[in-house]
Design a protein around this motif. Structure first.
Motif, mmCIF file in Angstrom:
data_model
loop_
_atom_site.group_PDB
_atom_site.id
_atom_site.type_symbol
_atom_site.label_atom_id
_atom_site.label_comp_id
_atom_site.label_asym_id
_atom_site.label_seq_id
_atom_site.Cartn_x
_atom_site.Cartn_y
_atom_site.Cartn_z
ATOM 1 N N LYS A 1 0.841 -1.203 0.000
ATOM 2 C CA LYS A 1 0.000 0.000 0.000
ATOM 3 C C LYS A 1 0.868 1.242 0.000
ATOM 4 C CE LYS A 1 -4.336 -1.291 2.158
ATOM 5 N NZ LYS A 1 -5.149 -1.239 3.379
ATOM 6 N N GLY B 1 2.040 2.368 -3.171
ATOM 7 C CA GLY B 1 1.055 2.824 -4.144
ATOM 8 C C GLY B 1 0.307 1.729 -4.894
ATOM 9 N N PHE B 2 0.417 0.497 -4.456
ATOM 10 C CA PHE B 2 -0.328 -0.575 -5.123
ATOM 11 C C PHE B 2 -1.737 -0.665 -4.547
ATOM 12 C CE2 PHE B 2 3.990 -1.856 -6.093
ATOM 13 C CZ PHE B 2 3.883 -2.312 -7.399
ATOM 14 N N THR B 3 -2.676 -1.099 -5.376
ATOM 15 C CA THR B 3 -4.005 -1.412 -4.869
ATOM 16 C C THR B 3 -3.975 -2.856 -4.392
ATOM 17 O OG1 THR B 3 -5.021 0.094 -6.414
ATOM 18 C CG2 THR B 3 -6.446 -1.549 -5.453
#
Ligand SMILES: [Zn+2]
Lengths: 433, 143
Positions: free
Chosen positions: B60, B63-65
């Motif tokens: 997270k 920046g990952f979903t």
């Protein structure tokens, strides 16, 4: 109290049109005789005031743009001696010279009147406590609402913007019933209330008039539930008068334009041709009672549509839809006008609070192609391919239904859409025409 | 009885998978099972790791979903028909399988399988009744 001025607000259209026509003729005469700029423009078109023989002749008149106001900075378009001007307001002028507007005493009276209608339609009366959290100053928001609230005899709390915690404390202590500010500030107030552990039940707030920036239906719902009020949209621009150009009634089905003062038209922004009822185009206003700075066919750059059918509230004043975009960010795809805000509202309806998206327009084999990139947020994400594919299809279908053209939706990772100055760049046009 | 699986949204562009495994590696997170489901535009990376909470957090932060999903890890006999037996048990009870993938097998005579099913609690009951070996989370993370 349902109306401020029932006689005007619910007037038969034919009678209203007679008034409009009379006032239009007076205005055209006034600018022709007292504003050299307008006289020259009309002469270039071979028009004299006597050529205005019906409301329909309005379309013979030249347009006025923001650039014209800048070119005549500061007082070049004023139609009265400067000694008659009792107030100056100006826009911020972030993109060049500010736009200066001037009011006579009579103009301030009109402004108070149209704002009084606006506030009454939002449920205010002389018993109301109106907290004005719009900025006071050169910006027209604060003083515009102020004069309207005074006109109806409400108790005005002229707190201006900022100082949020104090705003909330005074709201509780003074028993504010009507809030006036930008919609985003209303939400900020609600959030701060939560932080201060002040419950909405401690407020006497009943309604709010929110304007000066575009806002969605979702935002309305959020404000209404968080503050436990009815949230009314209001519209205005300093060039025309400030807030009070148009207002929502309790049915929240478009904003009634005070058209006994401001004559609206919808035009095709490309060709200037006047469009019919219900058609989307650029909103244009001719002021027909203003003395200080009368404007002929002023192009607002706002895109909306007009509806003339009688409203459930009984008012006959024409309604304008929520502004769906600006001519500046309109893109034309296969002859269809597309606004980023249309896509945004579709995504908002899908349950996304703040969708990040981008439109990529390209021309492939002489055909315009629109690709919509949508950042996948945690809320949308699923560990199942089939659900994400369904989401993609759902978005595609909803956008296609709204725009009436086919699109390709592509889900992308968060933060992949480039932000500039904190704002995302919404449109990338790759077409080489 | 559930094992926490980490799912990551990935666009189909080169280097993204390497980035995820790189981040996990830097945080000393061990991957014990992995699968990728992909379409032309995007993919979903599914991971079983030794520290799922930390993995969720660091991905997270980068920046990952990401999401965490409960899945079931079972051990089946490593011989023909071993898996079929289990699937039949679920099928008879009308429990649909959303997806499944196998472990990078480590136990000698058993194959390890990750299952995501519609009715997870019911599935666990049925599997237990039929003496299917369900691996506890701690054991799976440690593999
Ligand atoms: Zn109405």
């Amino acid at each position: 109290m349902r109306y401020w001025d029932e006689h005007i607000e619910c007037m038969e259209r034919s009678t209203l049109q007679e008034i409009q026509f009379k006032r239009l003729v007076e205005t055209v005469k006034r600018v022709y005789t007292s504003v050299p700029y307008y006289r020259k423009k009309m002469q270039e078109r071979g028009i004299i005031p006597e050529d205005i023989k019906s409301l329909d002749d309005l379309k013979k008149l030249p347009f006025t743009t923001k650039q014209d106001l800048r070119d005549n900075y500061p007082y070049g378009l004023f139609a009265v001696p400067l000694s008659e001007i009792v107030r100056i307001h100006a826009s911020s002028g972030t993109t060049g010279k500010p736009t200066v507007v001037g009011y006579t005493k009579h103009d301030i009276g009109i402004w108070s009147e149209v704002m009084a209608r606006t506030l009454v339609a939002a449920g205010a009366d002389k018993h109301s406590f109106v907290q004005i959290a719009y900025g006071y100053g050169l910006f027209t928001g604060g003083l515009g609402v102020h004069y309207g609230a005074e006109r109806i005899g409400a108790s005005v709390i002229p707190i201006s913007s900022g100082n949020t915690r104090r705003q909330i404390q005074l709201m509780v202590d003074f028993g504010t019933t009507v809030l006036a500010c930008t919609p985003s500030y209303a939400l900020y107030l609600a959030e701060t209330m939560e932080e201060m552990e002040i419950d909405k039940s401690q407020l006497k707030l009943k309604s709010g008039v929110f304007g000066a920036e575009p806002w969605s239906e979702n935002m309305r719902k959020e404000i209404e539930s968080k503050l436990n009020i009815k949230a009314y949209d209001i519209y205005g621009l300093s060039e025309i008068i400030g807030p009070g150009v148009s207002f929502e009634c309790e049915y929240q089905c478009g904003m009634h334009i005070n058209e006994d003062h401001f004559l609206p038209e919808i035009i095709n922004p490309e060709t200037g041709e006047v469009l019919g009822e219900g058609e989307y185009g650029e909103l244009v206003f001719t002021t027909i009672t203003k003395e200080g700075l009368p404007l002929i066919r002023y192009r607002t750059r706002d895109i909306t549509a007009l509806h003339y059918d009688r409203c459930k509230c009984g008012r006959t004043l024409v309604r304008m839809e929520k502004v769906i975009g600006r001519t500046d960010d309109m893109i034309i795809i296969r002859g269809v006008n597309v606004f980023p805000s249309q896509i945004e509202s579709v995504l908002l309806e899908m349950g996304e609070v703040e969708p990040h998206y981008q439109l990529i327009v390209d021309r492939i084999n002489n055909l315009d192609v629109l690709e919509v990139l949508v950042e996948v947020s945690e809320r949308m994400f699923s560990d199942e391919v089939k659900k994400l594919e369904q989401l993609e299809k759902k978005i595609t279908k909803a956008i296609e239904e709204t725009l009436g053209i086919s699109v390709k939706v592509r889900l992308v990772e968060p933060k992949t859409i480039e932000r500039s100055e904190g704002k995302a760049k919404r449109v990338i046009d790759k077409r080489k025409i | 009885m559930f094992v926490k699986q980490i799912s990551v949204f990935l666009e189909n562009k080169s280097g993204r998978l390497a980035e995820v495994t790189g981040i996990l590696g830097r945080h000393d997170i061990d991957i014990s099972a992995l699968s990728i489901a992909d379409t032309t535009d995007f993919g979903i990376l599914r991971l079983i790791v030794n520290k799922p909470d930390l993995a969720l957090q660091v991905l997270k932060e980068n920046g990952f979903t990401v999401s965490a999903t409960d899945v079931i890890a079972i051990a089946v006999e490593d011989k023909p028909g071993g898996l079929a037996k289990v699937l039949e048990i679920l099928y008879k009870k009308d429990i649909g399988i959303e997806y499944m993938y196998a472990f990078v097998g480590k136990l000698s005579d058993q194959a390890l399988v990750i299952l995501k099913v519609e009715k997870a609690d019911e599935a666990i009951e049925v599997l237990k009744e039929n003496n299917v070996k369900i691996l506890p989370a701690e054991e799976v993370y440690a593999l």
